[in-house]
Design a protein around this motif. Structure first.
Motif, PDB file in Angstrom:
ATOM      1  N   LEU A  42      11.997  -3.990  16.661  1.00 39.40           N
ATOM      2  CA  LEU A  42      11.742  -3.489  15.302  1.00 39.40           C
ATOM      3  C   LEU A  42      12.963  -3.679  14.401  1.00 39.40           C
ATOM      4  CD1 LEU A  42       9.779  -0.143  15.804  1.00 39.40           C
ATOM      5  CD2 LEU A  42       8.898  -2.298  14.922  1.00 39.40           C
ATOM      6  N   ASN A  58      -4.866  -2.074  11.294  1.00 43.12           N
ATOM      7  CA  ASN A  58      -4.308  -1.892   9.957  1.00 43.12           C
ATOM      8  C   ASN A  58      -4.580  -3.204   9.225  1.00 43.12           C
ATOM      9  OD1 ASN A  58      -2.550  -2.081   7.736  1.00 43.12           O
ATOM     10  ND2 ASN A  58      -0.884  -0.992   8.755  1.00 43.12           N
ATOM     11  N   VAL A  64       0.527   3.733  12.903  1.00 44.37           N
ATOM     12  CA  VAL A  64       1.373   4.198  11.782  1.00 44.37           C
ATOM     13  C   VAL A  64       0.478   4.482  10.579  1.00 44.37           C
ATOM     14  CG1 VAL A  64       3.138   3.515  10.096  1.00 44.37           C
ATOM     15  CG2 VAL A  64       3.476   2.955  12.495  1.00 44.37           C
TER      16      VAL A  64
END
Ligand SMILES: CCCCCCCCCCCCC/C=C/[C@@H](O)[C@H](CO)NC(=O)CCCCCCCCCCCCCCC
Ligand SMILES: Nc1ncnc2c1ncn2[C@@H]1O[C@H](COP(=O)(O)OP(=O)(O)OP(=O)(O)O)[C@@H](O)[C@H]1O
Ligand SMILES: [Ca+2]
Length: 561
Positions: free
Chosen positions: A449, A519, A312
């Motif tokens: 999610l 990330n 992402v």
């Protein structure tokens, strides 16, 4: 044995003053400023004549939540906060001296506001006596910062950092007599480099970061590196015991996610954060160090995510111009691409006394787990010198195909996910929660999610595992080659390369598909193979953790005092 009773607060001053044209008994003791309406005979109705004086109409402000006190200069006496009212001539003349106290008021959703009360006195000597008495009490609060170094990222979030600081924060600092040196950054890593090499840190009681998580990351990198450098500690050694930073950091949220602010204060509101700085709050925080083959890469305090969150972020960096919406667009795109990654995770589990990631109890202001000294937190030199197997706990190894590998040093609560990636993670317990999401169907992953946004348990799926750890390592199944690393570095910095496009669209080539990127608090780490270690309470914020809701909802009652 008799229990030691806490000392009652010392009475300092008590007078009858007027507020909104009514008489009030105003009292200052070493703990509280209070004002209570004086009930006249006429006002006492038959209903309450024999009952106790009601707490309603009484106000209590803890001295530690008073922001400032000032003598009020008025051409004509005012009787309320900011309102001109008709005042009977006699009262107006006898109450023309006044002082204004600014203090913290709690509103909804963990937000704080700056409230004011103006109290009128019959003579100036009394008025000055009050101002002086309150100022004396404030001067005893030595935890409050007097001088701050402020960094503003003008390009974070919706590019509102400078405006937010000037309009909402600077007036509060100036009211609290805090002096500031302000630097508006001119490039990425400006704040980090200034803190690391130039800033005269002895001059300051704290550093303030106006921006998002990426900007905060710059600040901690500057401060931690500077502290290690000044103490001769080598950051490249993964087993070094790092030296905690002495300066506290304040976050004025002006980014896209603002997860560190949200998870330590309970809101992403600049005024609330400014007030936490003014009152001198202090919240210790864990920091993960990340190494690759004995080379230091980065520090992380919130999310360290490989697979889904890494992809992402990589995609969203190319869409920075979109502002915060870039994460949603890249989120949907990454979700649809449904990539999984193979590799091995080894981790050192935490002791059980720090709880588990499935606990219902969450880390809140004054958290017992973060406060109590635990063996887990003391990674002493002695412990470092003994072998892994002799340490408390044994390394565990998990191999598999993963959609996401996430490590959360704290809950990572943010407006997108109010309870966070790991709702029971602690801010300062010396551990991180390691969340492994194995390959599953798109539908199942969506269910997982979705649970980040509601009250359901996101770990209650057969394809999700979660562990509380002190250290972990990740090794991708396919080794990183230099050219792959270079390729991901290029992608991370937004330089799209023709070669990378070919690889992504060519199913026989495993080049880009074999690895994701990490990330790391919103910054891309190009290395896939990393070693991670949690350093307990390495930094301190001007925050106090999220307060229990009841503190917000119930005003101070007489019994609480
Ligand atoms: C159906 C709705 C599902 C929504 C699920 C939302 C989960 C959000 C969890 C957010 C966790 C943030 C952790 C903090 C990370 C920060 O250090 C970092 C820097 O600021 N922010 C991000 O990396 C920014 C990361 C932002 C990630 C956004 C992911 C959005 C996923 C959307 C998937 C939609 C599928 C729709 C299918 C039709
Ligand atoms: N003057 C500047 N010009 C360009 N980039 C900057 C400047 N100052 C800081 N940066 C960089 O901007 C990046 C993003 O900043 P920031 O974290 O404030 O906002 P964001 O990414 O929108 O929010 P979040 O991190 O909360 O998602 C950081 O990596 C920081 O290093
Ligand atoms: Ca932690």
């Amino acid at each position: 044995m008799q229990e030691k009773q806490p000392k009652p607060p010392l009475l300092l001053l008590s007078s009858q003053l007027s507020l909104q044209n009514r008489g009030y008994e105003v009292t200052l003791n070493s703990a509280f400023l209070s004002w209570k309406e004086v009930e006249t005979r006429q006002k006492r109705t038959a209903a309450n004549i024999y009952g106790p004086l009601k707490a309603a109409g009484s106000h209590y402000v803890p001295v530690c939540e008073i922001i400032s006190v000032q003598e009020t200069e008025e051409d004509c006496p005012s009787t309320g906060i900011g309102k001109w009212q008709k005042v009977p001539q006699s009262l107006a003349e006898s109450n023309q001296y006044a002082f204004t106290v600014s203090y913290v008021e709690r509103t909804q959703k963990h937000r704080w506001r700056c409230s004011e009360v103006t109290l009128h006195c019959t003579d100036r000597t009394l008025c000055l006596q009050w101002v002086q008495a309150i100022r004396e009490q404030l001067s005893l609060l030595t935890i409050r910062p007097k001088r701050l170094l402020v960094y503003i990222n003008p390009y974070g979030g919706k590019h509102r950092g400078k405006r937010i600081y000037e309009q909402k924060v600077a007036p509060i600092f100036s009211r609290a007599s805090i002096s500031t040196d302000v630097i508006v950054t001119e490039r990425a890593n400006h704040a980090r480099d200034h803190l690391k090499m130039e800033a005269d840190l002895k001059k300051y009681d704290g550093v303030v970061c106006v921006g998002g998580d990426g900007m905060f990351s710059e600040i901690i990198h500057g401060l931690i590196s500077r502290t290690q450098c000044d103490s001769g500690v080598d950051q490249n050694r993964a087993d070094e015991t790092l030296i905690p930073c002495s300066l506290r950091i304040g976050i004025i949220p002006a980014g896209s996610t603002d997860c560190i602010c949200y998870a330590t204060v309970g809101s992403n509101d600049p005024v609330t954060s400014a007030l936490h700085i003014v009152v001198g709050d202090s919240q210790p925080m864990d920091v993960c160090s990340i190494h690759h083959n004995n080379t230091f890469l980065r520090y992380s305090v919130s999310l360290l995510g490989y697979g889904f969150y890494g992809d992402v972020l990589t995609d969203s960096e190319r869409k920075r111009w979109m502002g915060p919406a870039r994460y949603d667009i890249s989120g949907v795109k990454t979700f649809l691409s449904h990539r999984y990654y193979e590799g091995t995770i080894s981790f050192l589990p935490a002791d059980e006394n720090v709880g588990t990631p499935r606990d219902k109890l969450q880390c809140r202001s004054g958290c017992n787990i973060c406060r109590l000294p635990s063996a887990d937190k003391q990674v002493s030199k002695d412990e470092e010198s003994i072998s892994d197997t002799e340490k408390k706990g044994v390394w565990q190894v998990i191999r598999g195909k993963f959609l996401a590998i996430n490590a959360a040093c704290m809950s990572c609560a943010c407006p997108r996910s109010p309870k966070g990636l790991s709702p029971a993670a602690h801010l300062a317990d010396g551990t991180a929660d390691l969340i492994l999401v194995r390959k599953c169907s798109r539908f199942d992953f969506l269910r997982h999610l979705l649970r980040h946004t509601n009250k359901d348990d996101q770990f209650d799926h057969p394809f999700v595992e979660v562990y509380r750890v002190r250290q972990f390592r990740f090794t991708p199944r396919y080794e990183d080659t230099d050219s792959e690393l270079e390729l991901r570095e290029a992608e991370g910095s937004g330089r799209k390369r023709f070669f990378s496009q070919i690889c992504r669209e060519h199913p026989a080539c495993t080049c880009s598909l074999a690895h994701s990127s990490w990330n790391c608090d919103g910054e891309i780490l190009p290395h896939a193979a990393i070693q991670v270690r949690v350093h307990c309470q390495l930094i301190k914020l001007f925050a106090r953790g999220i307060e229990e809701q009841s503190v917000f909802e119930e005003p101070y009652t007489l019994s609480a005092i």
